[in-house]
Design an enzyme around this catalytic site. Sequence first.
Site, PDB file in Angstrom:
ATOM      1  N   LYS A  59       2.771  -2.943   5.707  1.00  0.00           N
ATOM      2  CA  LYS A  59       2.822  -2.741   4.253  1.00  0.00           C
ATOM      3  C   LYS A  59       4.217  -2.330   3.796  1.00  0.00           C
ATOM      4  CE  LYS A  59      -1.424  -3.827   3.157  1.00  0.00           C
ATOM      5  NZ  LYS A  59      -1.689  -5.013   2.327  1.00  0.00           N
ATOM      6  N   TYR A  74      -0.668  -0.932  10.224  1.00  0.00           N
ATOM      7  CA  TYR A  74      -0.914  -1.141   8.790  1.00  0.00           C
ATOM      8  C   TYR A  74       0.266  -0.631   7.965  1.00  0.00           C
ATOM      9  CZ  TYR A  74      -3.502  -1.045   4.326  1.00  0.00           C
ATOM     10  OH  TYR A  74      -3.920  -1.241   3.028  1.00  0.00           O
ATOM     11  N   ALA A  75       0.696   0.607   8.263  1.00  0.00           N
ATOM     12  CA  ALA A  75       1.796   1.204   7.503  1.00  0.00           C
ATOM     13  C   ALA A  75       3.074   0.388   7.664  1.00  0.00           C
ATOM     14  CB  ALA A  75       2.022   2.646   7.961  1.00  0.00           C
ATOM     15  N   SER A 124       0.867  -1.184   0.000  1.00  0.00           N
ATOM     16  CA  SER A 124       0.000   0.000   0.000  1.00  0.00           C
ATOM     17  C   SER A 124       0.898   1.226   0.000  1.00  0.00           C
ATOM     18  CB  SER A 124      -0.872   0.028   1.263  1.00  0.00           C
ATOM     19  OG  SER A 124      -1.495   1.297   1.399  1.00  0.00           O
TER      20      SER A 124
HETATM   21  N1  LIG Z   1      -8.938  -0.324  -0.663  1.00  0.00           N
HETATM   22  C1  LIG Z   1      -7.855   0.400  -0.592  1.00  0.00           C
HETATM   23  O1  LIG Z   1      -7.890   1.637  -0.633  1.00  0.00           O
HETATM   24  C2  LIG Z   1      -6.512  -0.274  -0.495  1.00  0.00           C
HETATM   25  C3  LIG Z   1      -5.384   0.527  -0.542  1.00  0.00           C
HETATM   26  C4  LIG Z   1      -4.150  -0.066  -0.444  1.00  0.00           C
HETATM   27  C5  LIG Z   1      -4.035  -1.438  -0.305  1.00  0.00           C
HETATM   28  N2  LIG Z   1      -5.146  -2.206  -0.255  1.00  0.00           N
HETATM   29  C6  LIG Z   1      -4.955  -3.639  -0.066  1.00  0.00           C
HETATM   30  O2  LIG Z   1      -5.707  -4.430  -0.963  1.00  0.00           O
HETATM   31  C7  LIG Z   1      -5.794  -5.752  -0.432  1.00  0.00           C
HETATM   32  C8  LIG Z   1      -7.166  -6.371  -0.517  1.00  0.00           C
HETATM   33  O3  LIG Z   1      -8.135  -5.480  -0.431  1.00  0.00           O
HETATM   34  P1  LIG Z   1      -9.603  -5.894  -0.831  1.00  0.00           P
HETATM   35  O4  LIG Z   1     -10.232  -4.642  -1.263  1.00  0.00           O
HETATM   36  O5  LIG Z   1      -9.624  -7.064  -1.735  1.00  0.00           O
HETATM   37  O6  LIG Z   1     -10.161  -6.274   0.650  1.00  0.00           O
HETATM   38  P2  LIG Z   1     -11.474  -7.039   1.091  1.00  0.00           P
HETATM   39  O7  LIG Z   1     -11.472  -6.863   2.573  1.00  0.00           O
HETATM   40  O8  LIG Z   1     -12.676  -6.646   0.312  1.00  0.00           O
HETATM   41  O9  LIG Z   1     -11.184  -8.549   0.716  1.00  0.00           O
HETATM   42  C9  LIG Z   1     -10.208  -9.260   1.304  1.00  0.00           C
HETATM   43  C10 LIG Z   1     -10.637 -10.697   1.491  1.00  0.00           C
HETATM   44  O10 LIG Z   1      -9.584 -11.306   2.213  1.00  0.00           O
HETATM   45  C11 LIG Z   1     -10.149 -12.272   3.060  1.00  0.00           C
HETATM   46  N3  LIG Z   1      -9.216 -12.525   4.152  1.00  0.00           N
HETATM   47  C12 LIG Z   1      -8.912 -11.706   5.192  1.00  0.00           C
HETATM   48  N4  LIG Z   1      -8.024 -12.302   5.987  1.00  0.00           N
HETATM   49  C13 LIG Z   1      -7.746 -13.517   5.447  1.00  0.00           C
HETATM   50  C14 LIG Z   1      -6.899 -14.594   5.820  1.00  0.00           C
HETATM   51  N5  LIG Z   1      -6.169 -14.547   6.928  1.00  0.00           N
HETATM   52  N6  LIG Z   1      -6.847 -15.681   5.014  1.00  0.00           N
HETATM   53  C15 LIG Z   1      -7.594 -15.745   3.895  1.00  0.00           C
HETATM   54  N7  LIG Z   1      -8.421 -14.755   3.492  1.00  0.00           N
HETATM   55  C16 LIG Z   1      -8.497 -13.658   4.270  1.00  0.00           C
HETATM   56  C17 LIG Z   1     -11.463 -11.687   3.531  1.00  0.00           C
HETATM   57  O11 LIG Z   1     -12.356 -12.690   3.913  1.00  0.00           O
HETATM   58  C18 LIG Z   1     -11.916 -10.912   2.292  1.00  0.00           C
HETATM   59  O12 LIG Z   1     -12.869 -11.632   1.538  1.00  0.00           O
HETATM   60  C19 LIG Z   1      -5.331  -5.653   1.020  1.00  0.00           C
HETATM   61  O13 LIG Z   1      -4.015  -6.175   1.105  1.00  0.00           O
HETATM   62  C20 LIG Z   1      -5.344  -4.168   1.281  1.00  0.00           C
HETATM   63  O14 LIG Z   1      -4.462  -3.800   2.304  1.00  0.00           O
HETATM   64  C21 LIG Z   1      -6.390  -1.648  -0.340  1.00  0.00           C
END
Ligand SMILES: NC(=O)c1ccc[n+]([C@@H]2O[C@H](COP(=O)([O-])OP(=O)(O)OC[C@H]3O[C@@H](n4cnc5c(N)ncnc54)[C@H](O)[C@@H]3O)[C@@H](O)[C@H]2O)c1
Length: 263
Positions: free
Chosen positions: A164, A160-161, A148
Amino acid sequence: MSERLKGKVAIVTGAGSRGPGLGNGKAASILFAREGARVLCVDQVLDRAAETVGLIRGEGGEAAAFAADVTRVAECAAMVAEAVKRWKGLDVLHNNVGIESRKDLLDTQEDEWDHVMAVDLKSMFLATKAAVPEMVKRGGGSVICVSSIAGMRGHGRTAYATAKAGVIGFVRSCAVQLGPKAIRVNAIAPGAVWTPMVENLGPDARERRRRANALGTEGTAWDIAWGAVYLASDESRWITGQTLIIDAGLTITTREGSLGAVR
Ligand SMILES: NC(=O)c1ccc[n+]([C@@H]2O[C@H](COP(=O)([O-])OP(=O)(O)OC[C@H]3O[C@@H](n4cnc5c(N)ncnc54)[C@H](O)[C@@H]3O)[C@@H](O)[C@H]2O)c1
């Protein structure tokens, strides 16, 4: 579609979405399949992975759902074994799983710190370690880890920071070790995209996030997923150890620019 991933077997972790809408893992799974990959959609909540699989199969793609908590070593091993059993090998691991913590240093309790480190960082280590021997058998592969921009700038969300930022160190370390085995390891650093993970921030924050970047447009999970397609494909055959920032220029704006003063 152009079949950029034709013949490849891919695992996507966190392939579901925590709510209605499109998360990064769901979008990457769909695009991987559209580009010809066979995709093991892994999520700790099976129904979420199954929903993504339903969407892929609905448009003629090949995918299967698998339940695993990727903070656990045995479940990472089982996930890789499932992909290999089904499709005879593994070419791409997309370590997408991540959770947010919005607390600063003084408000973060030890258990929350440990949990975020486990989900956002340790999971990448465990899943990659499980996948690499199968990629070696294939003569190479691509590992993608979702970081991120929070890990690249001073950011108040301490755990988080930090996790990441750790992801970026992890891909560099793995890239130098695995390069001789033709396994590439890269990170993607998404900016402020609108996904179910951040939906509870509300409409004001949504608007602020949109205005903060250089383009002034809102990013979606598709924007991040296209980066993943590139890093999974052979088009990126000479790229390893890198972090692909997908943020509509947020990290290159000045504070004035990010506050919208220049528009
Ligand atoms: N949305 C943003 O602005 C943003 C910005 C930077 C980084 N990200 C990163 O994007 C990635 C995913 O985001 P997303 O939008 O798909 O999130 P989301 O929360 O919609 O989906 C993530 C999925 O991961 C599953 N999950 C969580 N922990 C788990 C585990 N231990 N084992 C297996 N599955 C697990 C959850 O059940 C969920 O379905 C993350 O790494 C997040 O940090 C998002």
